[in-house]
Design an enzyme around this catalytic site. Structure first.
Site, PDB file in Angstrom:
ATOM      1  N   HIS A  38       0.846  -1.194   0.000  1.00  0.00           N
ATOM      2  CA  HIS A  38       0.000   0.000   0.000  1.00  0.00           C
ATOM      3  C   HIS A  38       0.881   1.244   0.000  1.00  0.00           C
ATOM      4  O   HIS A  38       2.099   1.163   0.152  1.00  0.00           O
ATOM      5  CB  HIS A  38      -0.980   0.000   1.173  1.00  0.00           C
TER       6      HIS A  38
ATOM      7  N   HIS B  21       1.428   3.701   2.010  1.00  0.00           N
ATOM      8  CA  HIS B  21       1.933   4.376   3.203  1.00  0.00           C
ATOM      9  C   HIS B  21       3.455   4.411   3.063  1.00  0.00           C
ATOM     10  O   HIS B  21       4.071   3.434   2.624  1.00  0.00           O
ATOM     11  CB  HIS B  21       1.534   3.630   4.483  1.00  0.00           C
TER      12      HIS B  21
ATOM     13  N   ASP C  86       6.041   4.076   4.804  1.00  0.00           N
ATOM     14  CA  ASP C  86       6.965   3.068   5.336  1.00  0.00           C
ATOM     15  C   ASP C  86       7.015   1.800   4.484  1.00  0.00           C
ATOM     16  O   ASP C  86       7.791   0.891   4.766  1.00  0.00           O
ATOM     17  CB  ASP C  86       6.619   2.730   6.805  1.00  0.00           C
ATOM     18  N   HIS C  87       6.193   1.741   3.424  1.00  0.00           N
ATOM     19  CA  HIS C  87       6.195   0.554   2.560  1.00  0.00           C
ATOM     20  C   HIS C  87       6.628   0.842   1.135  1.00  0.00           C
ATOM     21  O   HIS C  87       6.864  -0.080   0.364  1.00  0.00           O
ATOM     22  CB  HIS C  87       4.801  -0.086   2.539  1.00  0.00           C
TER      23      HIS C  87
ATOM     24  N   HIS D 204      -7.000  -2.678   6.633  1.00  0.00           N
ATOM     25  CA  HIS D 204      -6.108  -1.663   7.205  1.00  0.00           C
ATOM     26  C   HIS D 204      -6.829  -0.318   7.160  1.00  0.00           C
ATOM     27  O   HIS D 204      -8.014  -0.257   6.816  1.00  0.00           O
ATOM     28  CB  HIS D 204      -4.815  -1.658   6.372  1.00  0.00           C
TER      29      HIS D 204
ATOM     30  N   ASP E 145       0.447  -4.759   7.752  1.00  0.00           N
ATOM     31  CA  ASP E 145      -0.518  -3.668   7.916  1.00  0.00           C
ATOM     32  C   ASP E 145      -1.946  -4.169   7.716  1.00  0.00           C
ATOM     33  O   ASP E 145      -2.665  -3.751   6.812  1.00  0.00           O
ATOM     34  CB  ASP E 145      -0.203  -2.506   6.956  1.00  0.00           C
TER      35      ASP E 145
ATOM     36  N   HIS F 215       7.557  -5.953  10.948  1.00  0.00           N
ATOM     37  CA  HIS F 215       6.938  -4.641  11.090  1.00  0.00           C
ATOM     38  C   HIS F 215       6.608  -4.352  12.568  1.00  0.00           C
ATOM     39  O   HIS F 215       5.513  -3.876  12.895  1.00  0.00           O
ATOM     40  CB  HIS F 215       5.675  -4.569  10.226  1.00  0.00           C
TER      41      HIS F 215
END
Ligand SMILES: [Zn+2]
Ligand SMILES: [Zn+2]
Length: 298
Positions: A47, A49, A51-52, A127, A198, A256
């Protein structure tokens, strides 16, 4: 965090690389483990976000440093292509290979990608935004070669055995044809991996995890912080381990982990996970796993 990078998993199969998520700085660890960027075939993003996916530009640019790398397939939710194309336009970085994008939508096939080695399945998790889980399946292998059957059919030991093992029909000197099914056992299943972060448990997560050899799962919080996990669309370590146990996962690696926890908390994480599923562990940076074929297990 120092000593704990953002989540990214690289799968290497017959020299080819498939990467799931790329947090900021992923290309640094890819260098550390000496995985050749040239053989990267697929970059699958869960996705959008940061951090990914903030490591995606670094990987794309690093791959442009090699010659004739061939096309790269990027899988992700809607908006993935726009994110990369806009970045490319803004930064005008050098790109010497084609990018091909496949974005998930409501009508998408369960199979996101397929090549001569694997197929990758995907589906929406649960999520705070659309987040995709992935399942990589190695293609089934031909069945075991039955020597006795080959000898009984009068097939001389040598190259013909190899060709039959690879699934080819061969012709003997006497002129009779031998089809491979006469000397091969039933096809043997390939290895399977799930990557799902997530998310909270949902049906898709269970489906993607079903009977995989190795599952990388979101285990962001300790059980005592389960309310926070629910509010932020994550799992606790025992949630993740329970999903793994119920879906027949052979080995689960929880990843994570929230930056609020320090190394001192890892024992508590491991206890929470193992309390639900014996074969669960907490992942660490640069960790490597070799997945054996099931019938080759000791
Ligand atoms: Zn997220
Ligand atoms: Zn995240």
């Amino acid at each position: 965090m120092p000593g704990r990078f953002l989540t990214s998993v690289a799968v290497k199969l017959q020299g080819q690389i498939y990467i799931f998520d790329a947090g900021e700085g992923s290309q640094i660890n890819l260098r550390k483990v000496k995985l050749g960027i040239k053989s990267l075939r697929v970059l699958a993003i869960s996705h959008l976000h940061g951090d990914h996916c903030l490591g995606v530009p670094g990987l794309i640019m690093m791959r442009a440093q090699v010659q004739e790398a061939g096309s790269l397939t990027i899988l992700g939710p809607p908006g993935t292509e726009r994110f990369i194309r806009q970045l490319h336009e803004s930064l005008a970085f050098f790109l010497n290979y084609p990018l091909s994008f496949v974005e998930w939508n409501e009508g998408s096939s369960e199979v996101a990608y397929e090549d001569d080695l694997v197929r990758i399945l995907w589906g929406p998790l649960k999520h705070t935004t659309l987040c995709l889980g992935y399942r990589l399946e190695e293609h089934p292998r031909p069945g075991k070669f039955k020597k006795e059957a080959a000898i009984a059919l009068g097939i001389p030991y040598g190259p013909l055995w190899g060709r039959l093992q690879r699934g080819e029909t061969v012709t003997l000197d006497q002129g009779n044809q031998i089809s491979p099914n006469l000397v091969l056992g039933p096809p043997r299943p390939g290895r399977k991996i799930c990557y799902a972060v997530d998310t909270q448990p949902n049906q898709t997560l269970y489906r993607l995890c079903q009977d995989v050899d190795l599952a990388f799962l979101d285990g962001m919080f300790l059980p005592k912080h389960h309310e926070e996990a629910r509010a932020k669309g994550h799992m606790t370590a025992d949630d993740a381990a329970r999903v793994a146990a119920r879906s027949g996962v052979r080995h689960a690696v929880l990843v994570h982990i929230s930056p609020r926890y320090t190394e001192d908390d890892m024992g508590e994480f491991a206890d929470a996970a193992k309390g639900r599923f014996e074969n669960a562990e907490i992942g660490a940076d640069l960790q490597q796993f070799t997945i054996p074929y099931r019938e080759e297990d000791p």
